[in-house]
Design an enzyme around this catalytic site. Structure first.
Site, PDB file in Angstrom:
ATOM      1  N   ASP A  29       1.032  -1.263   0.240  1.00 37.34           N
ATOM      2  CA  ASP A  29       0.143  -0.160  -0.047  1.00 37.34           C
ATOM      3  C   ASP A  29       1.104   1.293   0.203  1.00 37.34           C
ATOM      4  O   ASP A  29       1.914   1.373   0.647  1.00 37.34           O
ATOM      5  CB  ASP A  29      -1.109   0.177   1.100  1.00 37.34           C
ATOM      6  CG  ASP A  29      -2.097   0.877   1.664  1.00 37.34           C
ATOM      7  OD1 ASP A  29      -2.940   0.534   0.553  1.00 37.34           O
ATOM      8  OD2 ASP A  29      -2.329   1.871   0.748  1.00 37.34           O
ATOM      9  N   HIS A  95     -12.246  -1.154  -7.050  1.00 39.04           N
ATOM     10  CA  HIS A  95     -11.539  -2.394  -7.493  1.00 39.04           C
ATOM     11  C   HIS A  95     -11.289  -3.549  -6.409  1.00 39.04           C
ATOM     12  O   HIS A  95     -10.197  -3.359  -5.330  1.00 39.04           O
ATOM     13  CB  HIS A  95     -10.727  -2.622  -8.254  1.00 39.04           C
ATOM     14  CG  HIS A  95      -9.567  -3.117  -9.065  1.00 39.04           C
ATOM     15  ND1 HIS A  95      -9.857  -3.760 -10.206  1.00 39.04           N
ATOM     16  CD2 HIS A  95      -8.944  -4.521  -8.208  1.00 39.04           C
ATOM     17  CE1 HIS A  95      -9.171  -4.624 -10.410  1.00 39.04           C
ATOM     18  NE2 HIS A  95      -8.832  -5.641  -9.402  1.00 39.04           N
ATOM     19  N   HIS A  97     -10.164  -5.637  -3.013  1.00 37.69           N
ATOM     20  CA  HIS A  97      -8.678  -5.901  -2.798  1.00 37.69           C
ATOM     21  C   HIS A  97      -8.922  -6.297  -1.807  1.00 37.69           C
ATOM     22  O   HIS A  97     -10.131  -6.182  -0.408  1.00 37.69           O
ATOM     23  CB  HIS A  97      -7.862  -4.674  -2.784  1.00 37.69           C
ATOM     24  CG  HIS A  97      -8.811  -3.296  -2.138  1.00 37.69           C
ATOM     25  ND1 HIS A  97      -9.396  -2.199  -3.108  1.00 37.69           N
ATOM     26  CD2 HIS A  97      -8.454  -2.183  -0.897  1.00 37.69           C
ATOM     27  CE1 HIS A  97      -9.751  -1.531  -2.538  1.00 37.69           C
ATOM     28  NE2 HIS A  97      -9.274  -1.618  -0.951  1.00 37.69           N
TER      29      HIS A  97
END
Ligand code: 5GP
Ligand code: ZN
Length: 111
Positions: A29, A95, A97
């Site tokens: 991240d 999306h 994750h």
């Protein structure tokens, strides 16, 4: 489609890769919330964990298999997995994750 994580999968946006196979991509991240913080995503676009169907659910199992493999490789035995669905839950990238966080004490309930 204009999707940040699809662009990361395509290599159009650079990322620090942790793991990749034919169905999945995992990368650190950009704004880590713990000493270890990476994301596991399906390469195929799924908007969120609120869009899982019998047709696409197999990739969710693959994500968790990858999480076991990656954490073992990193020597991590205790960690948290988070998937935010929708803005009020904290989702900023539409999306699917899974956040994997480790390396510090975690609080519960999460803020
Ligand atoms: P969400 O807020 O949707 O649950 O999680 C999205 C995550 O993606 C956030 O933790 C954010 O820091 C991360 N992120 C956003 N843009 C980028 C980027 O360009 N590269 C990487 N590696 N992570 C990103
Ligand atoms: Zn996408």
């Amino acid at each position: 489609m204009d999707c940040l994580f699809c662009a990361i999968v395509a290599g159009e946006i650079p990322s620090k890769k942790v793991y990749e196979d034919e169905a999945l991509f995992a990368f650190y991240d950009i704004a880590p919330q713990a000493p270890v913080h990476f994301l596991v995503i399906p390469k195929k676009h799924i908007p969120s964990c609120g869009a899982i169907t019998p047709e696409n659910s197999a990739v969710v199992a693959r994500c968790f298999e990858a999480i076991t493999k990656i954490t073992k490789e990193l020597g991590i035995s205790e960690f948290r997995v988070v998937s935010n669905c929708g803005e009020t839950a904290g989702q900023t990238v539409p999306h699917l994750h899974f956040h994997v966080l480790a390396g510090r004490d975690m609080t519960w309930p999460p803020g």
